[in-house]
Scaffold this motif. Structure first.
Motif, PDB file in Angstrom:
ATOM      1  N   ILE A 118       6.893  13.556   6.654  1.00 53.80           N
ATOM      2  CA  ILE A 118       7.136  14.076   7.861  1.00 53.80           C
ATOM      3  C   ILE A 118       5.898  13.622   8.847  1.00 53.80           C
ATOM      4  CG2 ILE A 118       7.595  15.739   9.490  1.00 53.80           C
ATOM      5  CD1 ILE A 118       9.609  17.123   7.087  1.00 53.80           C
ATOM      6  N   THR A 119       4.678  14.153   8.278  1.00 56.47           N
ATOM      7  CA  THR A 119       3.553  13.968   8.844  1.00 56.47           C
ATOM      8  C   THR A 119       3.177  12.473   9.221  1.00 56.47           C
ATOM      9  OG1 THR A 119       2.444  15.801   7.601  1.00 56.47           O
ATOM     10  CG2 THR A 119       0.837  14.337   8.625  1.00 56.47           C
ATOM     11  N   ASN A 120       3.604  11.646   8.119  1.00 62.31           N
ATOM     12  CA  ASN A 120       3.557  10.242   8.143  1.00 62.31           C
ATOM     13  C   ASN A 120       3.984   9.879   9.558  1.00 62.31           C
ATOM     14  OD1 ASN A 120       4.350   7.306   7.323  1.00 62.31           O
ATOM     15  ND2 ASN A 120       5.920   8.612   6.859  1.00 62.31           N
ATOM     16  N   GLY A 148      -0.205  12.489   4.630  1.00 60.29           N
ATOM     17  CA  GLY A 148       0.812  11.947   5.568  1.00 60.29           C
ATOM     18  C   GLY A 148      -0.055  11.128   6.663  1.00 60.29           C
ATOM     19  N   ILE A 149      -1.167  11.546   6.820  1.00 63.29           N
ATOM     20  CA  ILE A 149      -1.971  10.705   7.717  1.00 63.29           C
ATOM     21  C   ILE A 149      -2.248   9.239   7.075  1.00 63.29           C
ATOM     22  CG2 ILE A 149      -4.337  10.636   8.821  1.00 63.29           C
ATOM     23  CD1 ILE A 149      -4.006  13.232   9.451  1.00 63.29           C
ATOM     24  N   VAL A 150      -2.849   9.370   5.876  1.00 67.34           N
ATOM     25  CA  VAL A 150      -3.116   8.137   4.933  1.00 67.34           C
ATOM     26  C   VAL A 150      -1.751   7.376   4.891  1.00 67.34           C
ATOM     27  CG1 VAL A 150      -3.948   7.146   2.832  1.00 67.34           C
ATOM     28  CG2 VAL A 150      -4.770   9.041   3.815  1.00 67.34           C
ATOM     29  N   LEU A 151      -0.701   7.632   4.786  1.00 67.85           N
ATOM     30  CA  LEU A 151       0.393   7.134   4.636  1.00 67.85           C
ATOM     31  C   LEU A 151       1.116   6.493   6.022  1.00 67.85           C
ATOM     32  CD1 LEU A 151       2.889   6.136   2.947  1.00 67.85           C
ATOM     33  CD2 LEU A 151       4.050   8.243   3.352  1.00 67.85           C
ATOM     34  N   LEU A 190       0.816  -1.278  -0.228  1.00 69.49           N
ATOM     35  CA  LEU A 190      -0.039  -0.006  -0.084  1.00 69.49           C
ATOM     36  C   LEU A 190       0.805   1.302   0.057  1.00 69.49           C
ATOM     37  CD1 LEU A 190      -2.789  -0.972   2.608  1.00 69.49           C
ATOM     38  CD2 LEU A 190      -2.961  -0.550   0.064  1.00 69.49           C
ATOM     39  N   ILE A 191       2.176   1.178   0.685  1.00 69.23           N
ATOM     40  CA  ILE A 191       2.872   2.342   0.604  1.00 69.23           C
ATOM     41  C   ILE A 191       3.454   2.872  -0.669  1.00 69.23           C
ATOM     42  CG2 ILE A 191       5.234   3.279   1.200  1.00 69.23           C
ATOM     43  CD1 ILE A 191       5.010   1.366   3.786  1.00 69.23           C
ATOM     44  N   LEU A 219      -3.304  21.439   3.895  1.00 72.97           N
ATOM     45  CA  LEU A 219      -4.005  20.409   4.458  1.00 72.97           C
ATOM     46  C   LEU A 219      -4.063  19.214   3.449  1.00 72.97           C
ATOM     47  CD1 LEU A 219      -6.251  19.667   6.563  1.00 72.97           C
ATOM     48  CD2 LEU A 219      -8.058  20.436   4.799  1.00 72.97           C
ATOM     49  N   LYS A 220      -3.795  19.255   2.332  1.00 74.85           N
ATOM     50  CA  LYS A 220      -3.706  18.034   1.496  1.00 74.85           C
ATOM     51  C   LYS A 220      -2.506  17.461   1.831  1.00 74.85           C
ATOM     52  CE  LYS A 220      -2.857  19.121  -2.854  1.00 74.85           C
ATOM     53  NZ  LYS A 220      -3.176  19.206  -4.160  1.00 74.85           N
TER      54      LYS A 220
END
Length: 287
Positions: A33-35, A214-217, A13-14, A208-209
């Motif tokens: 970084i968010t991820n 990052g959250i999804v990843l 998935l990554i 925001l995008k």
């Protein structure tokens, strides 16, 4: 084997998410970084013990997570760039061809034994990875970009070897969640330092995008490592077999996802590579 299957799914998935970053024009660095922040938090939540940072610092694996965290963000950025420039299958193959490094490491350092059929399976795995990644002649990769898969190959091999080393010598089963979390935490910290240095020259804007990307990843990224370490703790299967099955299955699945989702073209050689991948997994897993 369930842990290994879940690690394979998350890792595949990554590569798909990296490709989607390019489709939706998500800035890779900020999303990555968010991820890592998300992965760090997931690890803290999953840890069954009390989070005591003074105790964590005293662990023998602590400074290893620091080094791996820095290395993770470097390799992750290279993986993302390779996916976007050369395609999902090439990035996947460059990462998973590195299976030869932990296999050799396990055989020579830990004296792991391989049957003749397992050796045949590993050789077939390398051939499968190569053929599954071959592009048609009409698809060209810029010469400057050829270095990217090589760096991903070397970096991924070093990460796999490090995971096996820490699992073998330093980690208790209950520490897997916090160990994984600390790696991602240091990766995030490294990213923040980089962004801070960059902000001195140019102003940065929150998008925001990028955060959503990052959250999804972050969730599959955390579990790809968490489940791989759990799989390595299985005493009934060697690390050589685990890395071979893990890497080849990810190539197979990510290639099929690339075809299904992004309509990436498959040649006869690509399908032959996938067939060899299936055979190699059977040989390594069953014999």
């Amino acid at each position: 084997m369930l842990n290994l299957a879940l690690s394979i799914l998350c890792s595949s998935l990554i590569f798909v998410i990296f490709k989607l970053f390019d489709v939706y024009k998500i800035q890779t660095l900020y999303a990555i970084i968010t991820n890592y922040v998300v992965a760090f938090i997931v690890g803290l939540v999953l840890y069954e013990g009390t989070v005591d940072f003074n105790e964590i610092i005293s662990k023998s694996w602590f400074f290893g997570t620091l080094a791996l965290g820095v290395f993770f963000i470097l390799i992750f950025n290279l993986m993302a760039k390779t996916s976007q420039i050369a395609g999902v299958s090439v990035a996947s193959v460059a990462t998973k061809m590195s299976l030869i490094m932990p296999v050799v490491f396990g055989v020579f350092l830990y004296k792991e034994t391989l049957s003749f059929l397992q050796v045949v399976g590993i050789v077939l795995a390398l051939v499968a990875v190569y053929f599954a990644s071959m592009k048609e002649k009409s698809v060209t990769i810029p010469k400057k970009a050829l270095l990217l898969p090589l760096l991903v190959f070397l970096g991924s091999g070093i990460i796999d070897i490090s995971m096996k080393y820490f699992q073998e010598h330093h980690l208790q089963p209950r520490e897997v969640a916090i160990f994984s979390s600390m790696i991602f935490g240091f990766a995030a910290l490294t990213g923040f330092i980089f962004i801070g240095a960059k902000a001195i020259k140019t102003s940065l804007k929150l998008n925001l995008k990028n955060i959503v990307g990052g959250i999804v990843l972050g969730v599959p990224n955390y579990f790809s490592i968490f489940f791989l370490i759990r799989a390595l703790q299985n005493e009934h299967i060697s690390s050589s077999a685990i890395f071979t099955i893990n890497n080849v299955a990810i190539v197979m699945l990510s290639t099929l996802l690339g075809i299904t989702i992004f309509k990436e073209r498959m040649s006869l050689k690509n399908w032959g590579g996938i067939a060899l991948a299936v055979i190699s997994i059977v040989l390594v897993a069953l014999f």
